[in-house]
Design a protein around this motif. Sequence first.
Motif, mmCIF file in Angstrom:
data_model
loop_
_atom_site.group_PDB
_atom_site.id
_atom_site.type_symbol
_atom_site.label_atom_id
_atom_site.label_comp_id
_atom_site.label_asym_id
_atom_site.label_seq_id
_atom_site.Cartn_x
_atom_site.Cartn_y
_atom_site.Cartn_z
ATOM 1 N N THR A 14 0.836 -1.209 0.000
ATOM 2 C CA THR A 14 0.000 0.000 0.000
ATOM 3 C C THR A 14 0.864 1.250 0.000
ATOM 4 O O THR A 14 0.588 2.204 -0.734
ATOM 5 C CB THR A 14 -0.951 -0.006 1.210
ATOM 6 O OG1 THR A 14 -1.726 -1.209 1.185
ATOM 7 C CG2 THR A 14 -1.879 1.194 1.194
ATOM 8 N N ARG A 139 -7.158 -5.320 -9.098
ATOM 9 C CA ARG A 139 -8.058 -5.224 -7.949
ATOM 10 C C ARG A 139 -7.989 -3.836 -7.309
ATOM 11 O O ARG A 139 -9.010 -3.272 -6.914
ATOM 12 C CB ARG A 139 -7.740 -6.323 -6.947
ATOM 13 C CG ARG A 139 -8.152 -7.689 -7.520
ATOM 14 C CD ARG A 139 -7.641 -8.881 -6.749
ATOM 15 N NE ARG A 139 -7.959 -8.823 -5.326
ATOM 16 C CZ ARG A 139 -7.357 -9.555 -4.410
ATOM 17 N NH1 ARG A 139 -6.405 -10.407 -4.763
ATOM 18 N NH2 ARG A 139 -7.692 -9.469 -3.161
ATOM 19 N N VAL A 140 -6.793 -3.260 -7.224
ATOM 20 C CA VAL A 140 -6.669 -1.902 -6.679
ATOM 21 C C VAL A 140 -7.349 -0.908 -7.613
ATOM 22 O O VAL A 140 -8.050 0.002 -7.167
ATOM 23 C CB VAL A 140 -5.190 -1.540 -6.435
ATOM 24 C CG1 VAL A 140 -5.030 -0.056 -6.153
ATOM 25 C CG2 VAL A 140 -4.614 -2.358 -5.287
ATOM 26 N N THR A 141 -7.175 -1.072 -8.905
ATOM 27 C CA THR A 141 -7.822 -0.191 -9.871
ATOM 28 C C THR A 141 -9.340 -0.251 -9.715
ATOM 29 O O THR A 141 -10.011 0.797 -9.676
ATOM 30 C CB THR A 141 -7.418 -0.578 -11.306
ATOM 31 O OG1 THR A 141 -6.005 -0.410 -11.433
ATOM 32 C CG2 THR A 141 -8.121 0.301 -12.332
ATOM 33 N N ALA A 142 -9.891 -1.444 -9.602
ATOM 34 C CA ALA A 142 -11.341 -1.588 -9.412
ATOM 35 C C ALA A 142 -11.790 -0.911 -8.118
ATOM 36 O O ALA A 142 -12.836 -0.254 -8.096
ATOM 37 C CB ALA A 142 -11.714 -3.071 -9.411
ATOM 38 N N THR A 143 -11.004 -1.041 -7.056
ATOM 39 C CA THR A 143 -11.335 -0.395 -5.788
ATOM 40 C C THR A 143 -11.335 1.120 -5.944
ATOM 41 O O THR A 143 -12.239 1.814 -5.456
ATOM 42 C CB THR A 143 -10.324 -0.815 -4.698
ATOM 43 O OG1 THR A 143 -10.399 -2.233 -4.531
ATOM 44 C CG2 THR A 143 -10.590 -0.120 -3.378
ATOM 45 N N MET A 144 -10.327 1.643 -6.638
ATOM 46 C CA MET A 144 -10.240 3.089 -6.830
ATOM 47 C C MET A 144 -11.400 3.599 -7.685
ATOM 48 O O MET A 144 -11.958 4.653 -7.394
ATOM 49 C CB MET A 144 -8.896 3.463 -7.465
ATOM 50 C CG MET A 144 -7.721 3.221 -6.533
ATOM 51 S SD MET A 144 -6.126 3.458 -7.324
ATOM 52 C CE MET A 144 -6.061 5.241 -7.424
ATOM 53 N N ALA A 146 -14.327 2.331 -7.908
ATOM 54 C CA ALA A 146 -15.590 2.185 -7.179
ATOM 55 C C ALA A 146 -15.723 3.195 -6.031
ATOM 56 O O ALA A 146 -16.800 3.339 -5.465
ATOM 57 C CB ALA A 146 -15.706 0.752 -6.627
ATOM 58 N N SER A 147 -14.624 3.853 -5.678
ATOM 59 C CA SER A 147 -14.660 4.776 -4.528
ATOM 60 C C SER A 147 -15.165 6.144 -4.911
ATOM 61 O O SER A 147 -15.098 6.585 -5.997
ATOM 62 C CB SER A 147 -13.267 4.909 -3.933
ATOM 63 O OG SER A 147 -12.861 3.668 -3.421
#
Length: 147
Positions: A14, A139-144, A146-147
């Motif tokens: 992170t 997965r980090v891209t999808a999280t970003m 979706a935020s």
Amino acid sequence: MADDATMPGLAPATVGLRDLMNASRELTGRMARRLDMPATDVAAVGQLDMAGPLTVGALADRLGIRTASATVLVDRLVAAGRAERRPHPTDRRSTVVHLTGPAREESWAVWEPVIRAMDSVAAGLPAEQQAVVTDYLQRVTATMLAS
């Protein structure tokens, strides 16, 4: 990668991602200077290159700026020959902003060495590690997003 005293307990990945995001902002600033463009314009060219033609409103959303600011930005890109406004294919009230071929070539000429160098780093990893890194980044891209 710096130790993170301000947010203890973060996973090293992170902290590394945070540092990467900061390096990306700094790189965009350097590229903007090389292209003699504001950094937001460089980001807009990048969005149009990756996403294809967008309305001014959609471009504003992607850049996190007001539609009025995006209109001024697009005016600059059009005046510089980097973009064109064309009628929207289905909404007669709208226009769509298209990146010009010369703008794409100009952008690629500046970004290509960096992209190739990053690709070389990735290619130097064993296939298994590439798969893990790719999964993590997706997965980090999808999280970003979706935020």
